[in-house]
Design a protein around this motif. Sequence first.
Motif, PDB file in Angstrom:
ATOM      1  N   VAL A  48       4.070  11.746 -21.540  1.00 17.70           N
ATOM      2  CA  VAL A  48       4.286  12.855 -22.470  1.00 17.70           C
ATOM      3  C   VAL A  48       3.196  12.890 -23.541  1.00 17.70           C
ATOM      4  O   VAL A  48       2.695  13.967 -23.897  1.00 17.70           O
ATOM      5  CB  VAL A  48       5.685  12.768 -23.121  1.00 17.70           C
ATOM      6  N   GLN A  49       2.816  11.732 -24.030  1.00 24.09           N
ATOM      7  CA  GLN A  49       1.805  11.684 -25.089  1.00 24.09           C
ATOM      8  C   GLN A  49       0.472  12.246 -24.589  1.00 24.09           C
ATOM      9  O   GLN A  49      -0.159  13.076 -25.256  1.00 24.09           O
ATOM     10  CB  GLN A  49       1.626  10.247 -25.579  1.00 24.09           C
ATOM     11  N   GLN A  50       0.064  11.805 -23.402  1.00 24.03           N
ATOM     12  CA  GLN A  50      -1.196  12.302 -22.838  1.00 24.03           C
ATOM     13  C   GLN A  50      -1.088  13.800 -22.535  1.00 24.03           C
ATOM     14  O   GLN A  50      -2.046  14.553 -22.746  1.00 24.03           O
ATOM     15  CB  GLN A  50      -1.547  11.525 -21.572  1.00 24.03           C
ATOM     16  N   LEU A  51       0.070  14.232 -22.063  1.00 28.40           N
ATOM     17  CA  LEU A  51       0.292  15.643 -21.765  1.00 28.40           C
ATOM     18  C   LEU A  51       0.125  16.493 -23.019  1.00 28.40           C
ATOM     19  O   LEU A  51      -0.626  17.474 -23.021  1.00 28.40           O
ATOM     20  CB  LEU A  51       1.692  15.836 -21.169  1.00 28.40           C
ATOM     21  N   ARG A  52       0.779  16.106 -24.101  1.00 21.54           N
ATOM     22  CA  ARG A  52       0.681  16.868 -25.348  1.00 21.54           C
ATOM     23  C   ARG A  52      -0.751  16.867 -25.889  1.00 21.54           C
ATOM     24  O   ARG A  52      -1.243  17.882 -26.381  1.00 21.54           O
ATOM     25  CB  ARG A  52       1.640  16.299 -26.397  1.00 21.54           C
ATOM     26  N   GLN A  53      -1.429  15.732 -25.767  1.00 22.48           N
ATOM     27  CA  GLN A  53      -2.799  15.617 -26.262  1.00 22.48           C
ATOM     28  C   GLN A  53      -3.733  16.562 -25.494  1.00 22.48           C
ATOM     29  O   GLN A  53      -4.549  17.269 -26.093  1.00 22.48           O
ATOM     30  CB  GLN A  53      -3.267  14.166 -26.121  1.00 22.48           C
ATOM     31  N   LEU A  54      -3.592  16.584 -24.174  1.00 20.89           N
ATOM     32  CA  LEU A  54      -4.438  17.471 -23.373  1.00 20.89           C
ATOM     33  C   LEU A  54      -4.133  18.939 -23.643  1.00 20.89           C
ATOM     34  O   LEU A  54      -5.041  19.778 -23.638  1.00 20.89           O
ATOM     35  CB  LEU A  54      -4.286  17.152 -21.885  1.00 20.89           C
ATOM     36  N   ILE A  55      -2.881  19.256 -23.893  1.00 17.65           N
ATOM     37  CA  ILE A  55      -2.516  20.647 -24.213  1.00 17.65           C
ATOM     38  C   ILE A  55      -3.193  21.069 -25.517  1.00 17.65           C
ATOM     39  O   ILE A  55      -3.785  22.151 -25.598  1.00 17.65           O
ATOM     40  CB  ILE A  55      -0.981  20.811 -24.294  1.00 17.65           C
ATOM     41  N   ARG A  56      -3.116  20.213 -26.530  1.00 20.17           N
ATOM     42  CA  ARG A  56      -3.765  20.538 -27.821  1.00 20.17           C
ATOM     43  C   ARG A  56      -5.274  20.704 -27.650  1.00 20.17           C
ATOM     44  O   ARG A  56      -5.870  21.655 -28.164  1.00 20.17           O
ATOM     45  CB  ARG A  56      -3.468  19.436 -28.853  1.00 20.17           C
ATOM     46  N   GLN A  57      -5.905  19.794 -26.914  1.00 20.18           N
ATOM     47  CA  GLN A  57      -7.351  19.875 -26.703  1.00 20.18           C
ATOM     48  C   GLN A  57      -7.732  21.141 -25.943  1.00 20.18           C
ATOM     49  O   GLN A  57      -8.719  21.799 -26.275  1.00 20.18           O
ATOM     50  CB  GLN A  57      -7.846  18.641 -25.953  1.00 20.18           C
ATOM     51  N   ALA A  58      -6.958  21.470 -24.921  1.00 19.93           N
ATOM     52  CA  ALA A  58      -7.251  22.669 -24.122  1.00 19.93           C
ATOM     53  C   ALA A  58      -7.088  23.933 -24.959  1.00 19.93           C
ATOM     54  O   ALA A  58      -7.886  24.876 -24.842  1.00 19.93           O
ATOM     55  CB  ALA A  58      -6.343  22.718 -22.899  1.00 19.93           C
ATOM     56  N   GLN A  59      -6.080  23.950 -25.829  1.00 16.94           N
ATOM     57  CA  GLN A  59      -5.882  25.115 -26.696  1.00 16.94           C
ATOM     58  C   GLN A  59      -7.034  25.257 -27.688  1.00 16.94           C
ATOM     59  O   GLN A  59      -7.506  26.365 -27.953  1.00 16.94           O
ATOM     60  CB  GLN A  59      -4.540  25.009 -27.424  1.00 16.94           C
ATOM     61  N   LYS A  60      -7.517  24.143 -28.217  1.00 16.46           N
ATOM     62  CA  LYS A  60      -8.666  24.186 -29.125  1.00 16.46           C
ATOM     63  C   LYS A  60      -9.911  24.673 -28.397  1.00 16.46           C
ATOM     64  O   LYS A  60     -10.694  25.453 -28.942  1.00 16.46           O
ATOM     65  CB  LYS A  60      -8.929  22.799 -29.728  1.00 16.46           C
ATOM     66  N   GLU A  61     -10.103  24.199 -27.181  1.00 14.06           N
ATOM     67  CA  GLU A  61     -11.251  24.640 -26.382  1.00 14.06           C
ATOM     68  C   GLU A  61     -11.217  26.153 -26.164  1.00 14.06           C
ATOM     69  O   GLU A  61     -12.255  26.821 -26.245  1.00 14.06           O
ATOM     70  CB  GLU A  61     -11.259  23.946 -25.016  1.00 14.06           C
ATOM     71  N   GLN A  62     -10.041  26.672 -25.880  1.00 12.23           N
ATOM     72  CA  GLN A  62      -9.915  28.105 -25.651  1.00 12.23           C
ATOM     73  C   GLN A  62     -10.194  28.902 -26.924  1.00 12.23           C
ATOM     74  O   GLN A  62     -10.852  29.942 -26.869  1.00 12.23           O
ATOM     75  CB  GLN A  62      -8.514  28.439 -25.121  1.00 12.23           C
ATOM     76  N   GLN A  63      -9.722  28.397 -28.059  1.00  9.90           N
ATOM     77  CA  GLN A  63      -9.948  29.099 -29.321  1.00  9.90           C
ATOM     78  C   GLN A  63     -11.427  29.107 -29.691  1.00  9.90           C
ATOM     79  O   GLN A  63     -11.947  30.110 -30.178  1.00  9.90           O
ATOM     80  CB  GLN A  63      -9.139  28.440 -30.450  1.00  9.90           C
ATOM     81  N   LYS A  64     -12.102  27.992 -29.463  1.00 12.64           N
ATOM     82  CA  LYS A  64     -13.524  27.875 -29.818  1.00 12.64           C
ATOM     83  C   LYS A  64     -14.446  28.329 -28.688  1.00 12.64           C
ATOM     84  O   LYS A  64     -15.667  28.261 -28.826  1.00 12.64           O
ATOM     85  CB  LYS A  64     -13.849  26.423 -30.175  1.00 12.64           C
ATOM     86  N   GLN A  65     -13.856  28.751 -27.577  1.00 14.80           N
ATOM     87  CA  GLN A  65     -14.604  29.202 -26.402  1.00 14.80           C
ATOM     88  C   GLN A  65     -15.584  28.132 -25.922  1.00 14.80           C
ATOM     89  O   GLN A  65     -16.747  28.405 -25.627  1.00 14.80           O
ATOM     90  CB  GLN A  65     -15.314  30.520 -26.682  1.00 14.80           C
ATOM     91  N   GLN A  66     -15.089  26.918 -25.840  1.00 16.21           N
ATOM     92  CA  GLN A  66     -15.870  25.787 -25.352  1.00 16.21           C
ATOM     93  C   GLN A  66     -15.639  25.610 -23.852  1.00 16.21           C
ATOM     94  O   GLN A  66     -14.701  26.181 -23.292  1.00 16.21           O
ATOM     95  CB  GLN A  66     -15.461  24.508 -26.092  1.00 16.21           C
ATOM     96  N   PRO A  67     -16.456  24.795 -23.208  1.00 18.53           N
ATOM     97  CA  PRO A  67     -16.221  24.510 -21.787  1.00 18.53           C
ATOM     98  C   PRO A  67     -14.824  23.907 -21.573  1.00 18.53           C
ATOM     99  O   PRO A  67     -14.361  23.114 -22.392  1.00 18.53           O
ATOM    100  CB  PRO A  67     -17.307  23.497 -21.431  1.00 18.53           C
ATOM    101  N   PRO A  68     -14.163  24.254 -20.482  1.00 10.98           N
ATOM    102  CA  PRO A  68     -12.754  23.876 -20.286  1.00 10.98           C
ATOM    103  C   PRO A  68     -12.550  22.458 -19.735  1.00 10.98           C
ATOM    104  O   PRO A  68     -11.933  22.269 -18.688  1.00 10.98           O
ATOM    105  CB  PRO A  68     -12.256  24.923 -19.296  1.00 10.98           C
ATOM    106  N   LYS A  69     -13.027  21.461 -20.434  1.00 10.08           N
ATOM    107  CA  LYS A  69     -12.881  20.080 -19.971  1.00 10.08           C
ATOM    108  C   LYS A  69     -11.409  19.645 -19.995  1.00 10.08           C
ATOM    109  O   LYS A  69     -10.883  19.161 -18.987  1.00 10.08           O
ATOM    110  CB  LYS A  69     -13.726  19.146 -20.830  1.00 10.08           C
ATOM    111  N   ALA A  70     -10.741  19.777 -21.124  1.00 12.61           N
ATOM    112  CA  ALA A  70      -9.336  19.368 -21.233  1.00 12.61           C
ATOM    113  C   ALA A  70      -8.440  20.255 -20.360  1.00 12.61           C
ATOM    114  O   ALA A  70      -7.417  19.791 -19.840  1.00 12.61           O
ATOM    115  CB  ALA A  70      -8.879  19.425 -22.687  1.00 12.61           C
ATOM    116  N   PHE A  71      -8.820  21.508 -20.189  1.00 12.19           N
ATOM    117  CA  PHE A  71      -8.109  22.436 -19.325  1.00 12.19           C
ATOM    118  C   PHE A  71      -8.038  21.871 -17.905  1.00 12.19           C
ATOM    119  O   PHE A  71      -6.996  21.849 -17.267  1.00 12.19           O
ATOM    120  CB  PHE A  71      -8.859  23.776 -19.367  1.00 12.19           C
ATOM    121  N   ARG A  72      -9.184  21.373 -17.424  1.00  9.67           N
ATOM    122  CA  ARG A  72      -9.253  20.777 -16.080  1.00  9.67           C
ATOM    123  C   ARG A  72      -8.498  19.449 -16.034  1.00  9.67           C
ATOM    124  O   ARG A  72      -7.835  19.130 -15.048  1.00  9.67           O
ATOM    125  CB  ARG A  72     -10.707  20.557 -15.673  1.00  9.67           C
ATOM    126  N   GLU A  73      -8.641  18.650 -17.098  1.00  7.15           N
ATOM    127  CA  GLU A  73      -7.943  17.362 -17.142  1.00  7.15           C
ATOM    128  C   GLU A  73      -6.430  17.558 -17.136  1.00  7.15           C
ATOM    129  O   GLU A  73      -5.698  16.766 -16.529  1.00  7.15           O
ATOM    130  CB  GLU A  73      -8.373  16.560 -18.369  1.00  7.15           C
TER     131      GLU A  73
END
Length: 173
Positions: free
Chosen positions: A135-160
């Motif tokens: 659960v901890q890793q899941l929540r962490q990756l969700i937060r990172q992926a959401q930040k990536e989407q907001q900043k329009q960064q490459p989708p690394k956490a999205f893929r992870e």
Amino acid sequence: MTEFLHGDWDEDEELKSKSQVKREMEALQKLGEELLALAPASRAKVPMDDELKDALLLADKLSSKREALRRHIQFIGRLMRSRDIEPIEQALALIRNTNQAATRKFHLVEQWRDRLLEEKDAVTHFVAEYPDVDVQQLRQLIRQAQKEQQKQQPPKAFRELFQLIRPYITTEQ
């Protein structure tokens, strides 16, 4: 001209029209094309004799020569006429179903990933359905992926995130 004597023609024998024979030959040719389109690993699962295997291997080599490949596919269709195609059709049906099931699972993983990123209570639903997830890793990756989407960064956490949830979803269903 040939004369038919009494008993030369079997009454039980069905007479096929020229069109019906042509449709059957085209169906066998399509079956040969489907065999040709298979990956080598999938093709190895299909029961066929050595002559048919060799013909398919030669067709693979002819892929750059259009007319030669067309004629060779017709030859494969002729080879199929003299074989019992039921085991081949069964193996192909099994391969088709396996591929469709894998595609459905892949789409389910994508849907869960998108849901996890968009819905706030999706994490709770996911953990309830797949309790073994970290659960901890899941929540962490969700937060990172959401930040990536907001900043329009490459989708690394999205893929992870996809890689994290895929084993749980694909093994269960």
